[in-house]
Design a protein around this motif. Structure first.
Motif, PDB file in Angstrom:
ATOM      1  N   GLY A  68      47.164  58.267  29.237  1.00  9.28           N
ATOM      2  CA  GLY A  68      47.256  59.637  29.750  1.00  9.28           C
ATOM      3  C   GLY A  68      48.690  60.007  30.093  1.00  9.28           C
ATOM      4  O   GLY A  68      49.159  61.102  29.760  1.00  9.28           O
ATOM      5  N   PRO A 106      42.310  67.066  28.478  1.00  4.52           N
ATOM      6  CA  PRO A 106      41.437  65.899  28.647  1.00  4.52           C
ATOM      7  C   PRO A 106      40.801  65.458  27.319  1.00  4.52           C
ATOM      8  O   PRO A 106      40.598  64.276  27.093  1.00  4.52           O
ATOM      9  N   VAL A 109      43.326  63.290  25.429  1.00  6.93           N
ATOM     10  CA  VAL A 109      43.392  61.949  26.020  1.00  6.93           C
ATOM     11  C   VAL A 109      42.151  61.147  25.620  1.00  6.93           C
ATOM     12  O   VAL A 109      42.251  59.971  25.251  1.00  6.93           O
TER      13      VAL A 109
END
Length: 131
Positions: A68, A106, A109
């Motif tokens: 991340g 998100p 990731v």
């Protein structure tokens, strides 16, 4: 686990100058430097092709948090360069599998975690979580 980041020019060839810029950006980010240990990979150009001295940034990614941090840093590098140069694709590659990093959502990731084998297996209701 080892992976590579590659920056391509408009024709899809390695861009050594952009790769060096990305490496410099990542090496200055304390979270990435500590968790991913970026290093430069020497260029392997086809005969007759000119380019920079480097064609990829090697990274060692140990967990999803490090991944991340890396994706956020790559997205920030792309955004910082946008006013001066066209957005260049940055490809994350491991063992012949690759994805393009074009943001730090998100979903990006999660896709990268799946690619690198860092995603947790699906959890079934009623079963205890592992890890």
């Amino acid at each position: 686990m080892d992976a590579q980041l590659q920056v391509a020019d408009g024709e899809g060839h390695p861009d050594g100058d952009a790769t060096a810029s990305l490496f410099s950006w990542l090496a200055q980010d304390p979270d990435v430097r500590r968790s991913c240990r970026p290093s430069l990979a020497p260029c392997r150009l086809a005969p007759g092709r000119m380019g920079g001295a480097f064609d990829a940034v090697n990274v060692v990614i140990g967990n999803a948090i490090a991944l991340g941090n890396l994706i956020v840093a790559v997205a920030a590098w792309r955004a910082a360069r946008a006013p001066r140069s066209p957005a260049q694709p940055v490809r994350l590659e491991r063992s012949g599998l690759s994805m393009t990093i074009d943001g730090a959502s998100p979903e990006a990731v999660a896709e990268a975690a799946r690619l690198l084998g860092l995603a947790d297996p699906p959890h079934r209701a009623g079963e205890p979580r592992r890890g």
